[in-house]
Write an enzyme that holds these catalytic residues in place. Sequence first.
Site, PDB file in Angstrom:
ATOM      1  N   HIS A  72       0.838  -1.201   0.000  1.00 54.57           N
ATOM      2  CA  HIS A  72       0.000   0.000   0.000  1.00 54.57           C
ATOM      3  C   HIS A  72       0.867   1.244   0.000  1.00 54.57           C
ATOM      4  O   HIS A  72       1.956   1.256   0.566  1.00 54.57           O
ATOM      5  CB  HIS A  72      -0.954   0.010   1.199  1.00 54.57           C
ATOM      6  CG  HIS A  72      -0.273  -0.177   2.519  1.00 54.57           C
ATOM      7  ND1 HIS A  72       0.115  -1.417   2.982  1.00 54.57           N
ATOM      8  CD2 HIS A  72       0.119   0.714   3.461  1.00 54.57           C
ATOM      9  CE1 HIS A  72       0.699  -1.288   4.156  1.00 54.57           C
ATOM     10  NE2 HIS A  72       0.726  -0.004   4.460  1.00 54.57           N
ATOM     11  N   HIS A  93       0.805   5.246   1.042  1.00 51.93           N
ATOM     12  CA  HIS A  93       0.108   6.278   1.829  1.00 51.93           C
ATOM     13  C   HIS A  93       0.170   7.612   1.079  1.00 51.93           C
ATOM     14  O   HIS A  93       1.258   8.046   0.687  1.00 51.93           O
ATOM     15  CB  HIS A  93       0.809   6.507   3.169  1.00 51.93           C
ATOM     16  CG  HIS A  93       0.765   5.370   4.126  1.00 51.93           C
ATOM     17  ND1 HIS A  93      -0.124   5.308   5.167  1.00 51.93           N
ATOM     18  CD2 HIS A  93       1.522   4.248   4.229  1.00 51.93           C
ATOM     19  CE1 HIS A  93       0.084   4.201   5.875  1.00 51.93           C
ATOM     20  NE2 HIS A  93       1.084   3.538   5.322  1.00 51.93           N
TER      21      HIS A  93
HETATM   22  P1  AMP Z   1       1.651   0.494   7.380  1.00 47.54           P
HETATM   23  O1  AMP Z   1       2.058   0.787   8.794  1.00 47.54           O
HETATM   24  O2  AMP Z   1       2.407   1.267   6.355  1.00 47.54           O
HETATM   25  O3  AMP Z   1       1.618  -0.999   7.100  1.00 47.54           O
HETATM   26  O4  AMP Z   1       0.189   1.038   7.247  1.00 47.54           O
HETATM   27  C1  AMP Z   1      -0.946   0.279   7.465  1.00 47.54           C
HETATM   28  C2  AMP Z   1      -2.062   1.262   7.612  1.00 47.54           C
HETATM   29  O5  AMP Z   1      -3.289   0.558   7.470  1.00 47.54           O
HETATM   30  C3  AMP Z   1      -2.109   1.950   8.984  1.00 47.54           C
HETATM   31  O6  AMP Z   1      -1.902   3.354   8.801  1.00 47.54           O
HETATM   32  C4  AMP Z   1      -3.499   1.626   9.510  1.00 47.54           C
HETATM   33  O7  AMP Z   1      -4.117   2.711  10.131  1.00 47.54           O
HETATM   34  C5  AMP Z   1      -4.246   1.217   8.250  1.00 47.54           C
HETATM   35  N1  AMP Z   1      -5.347   0.296   8.453  1.00 47.54           N
HETATM   36  C6  AMP Z   1      -5.321  -0.859   9.143  1.00 47.54           C
HETATM   37  N2  AMP Z   1      -6.539  -1.446   9.103  1.00 47.54           N
HETATM   38  C7  AMP Z   1      -7.336  -0.654   8.353  1.00 47.54           C
HETATM   39  C8  AMP Z   1      -8.700  -0.702   7.945  1.00 47.54           C
HETATM   40  N3  AMP Z   1      -9.487  -1.725   8.286  1.00 47.54           N
HETATM   41  N4  AMP Z   1      -9.182   0.292   7.184  1.00 47.54           N
HETATM   42  C9  AMP Z   1      -8.387   1.340   6.837  1.00 47.54           C
HETATM   43  N5  AMP Z   1      -7.096   1.435   7.180  1.00 47.54           N
HETATM   44  C10 AMP Z   1      -6.570   0.469   7.935  1.00 47.54           C
END
Ligand code: AMP
Length: 143
Positions: A101, A103
């Site tokens: 993903h 950001h």
């Molecule tokens: P990372 O730390 O780069 O792996 O980012 C993962 C992101 O996914 C975090 O910023 C979380 O807040 C986000 N996240 C986790 N679960 C969900 C969800 N169900 N819906 C939207 N965002 C999510």
Amino acid sequence: MKHEDCIFCKIVDGVIPSAKVYEDDKVYAFLDISQVTKGHTLVIPKEHTKNIYETDPETAKELFSRIPVIANAIRDAYQPLGMNILNNNEAAAEQSVFHLHVHLIPRYGEGDGYKPNWITHTEDYTSDDLQDVAKIIHEQIQQ
Ligand code: AMP
Ligand code: ZN
């Protein structure tokens, strides 16, 4: 291929709800549940891939080609002053969800919630050191 225990695959499938920003046949974008700033969006390939290391160039091409469109939509919606685009790979780099993903974090000025922790070591590297490091990496590139 979908991954059974992957929350982002479940979001793509609609099994887990999300605030959808964009969707086409290859890419899905939705609001991060932990909004660093207003409009903080995650852009993902629909096809499961763990992170950038395991991503084939075609998937990367599809994913990144949508980012300018989504970034401009966030800008038009909320007029941020700037935007940070961030991708974490592996736990050591703070990856917490193991489905690739990107950001998109719109920036609204000092104290908006985003704090990059970036310490530079410019003085530790001569220009020869930089050439050496670049060469070592370059030699690993398989084309
Ligand atoms: P990372 O730390 O780069 O792996 O980012 C993962 C992101 O996914 C975090 O910023 C979380 O807040 C986000 N996240 C986790 N679960 C969900 C969800 N169900 N819906 C939207 N965002 C999510
Ligand atoms: Zn997945």
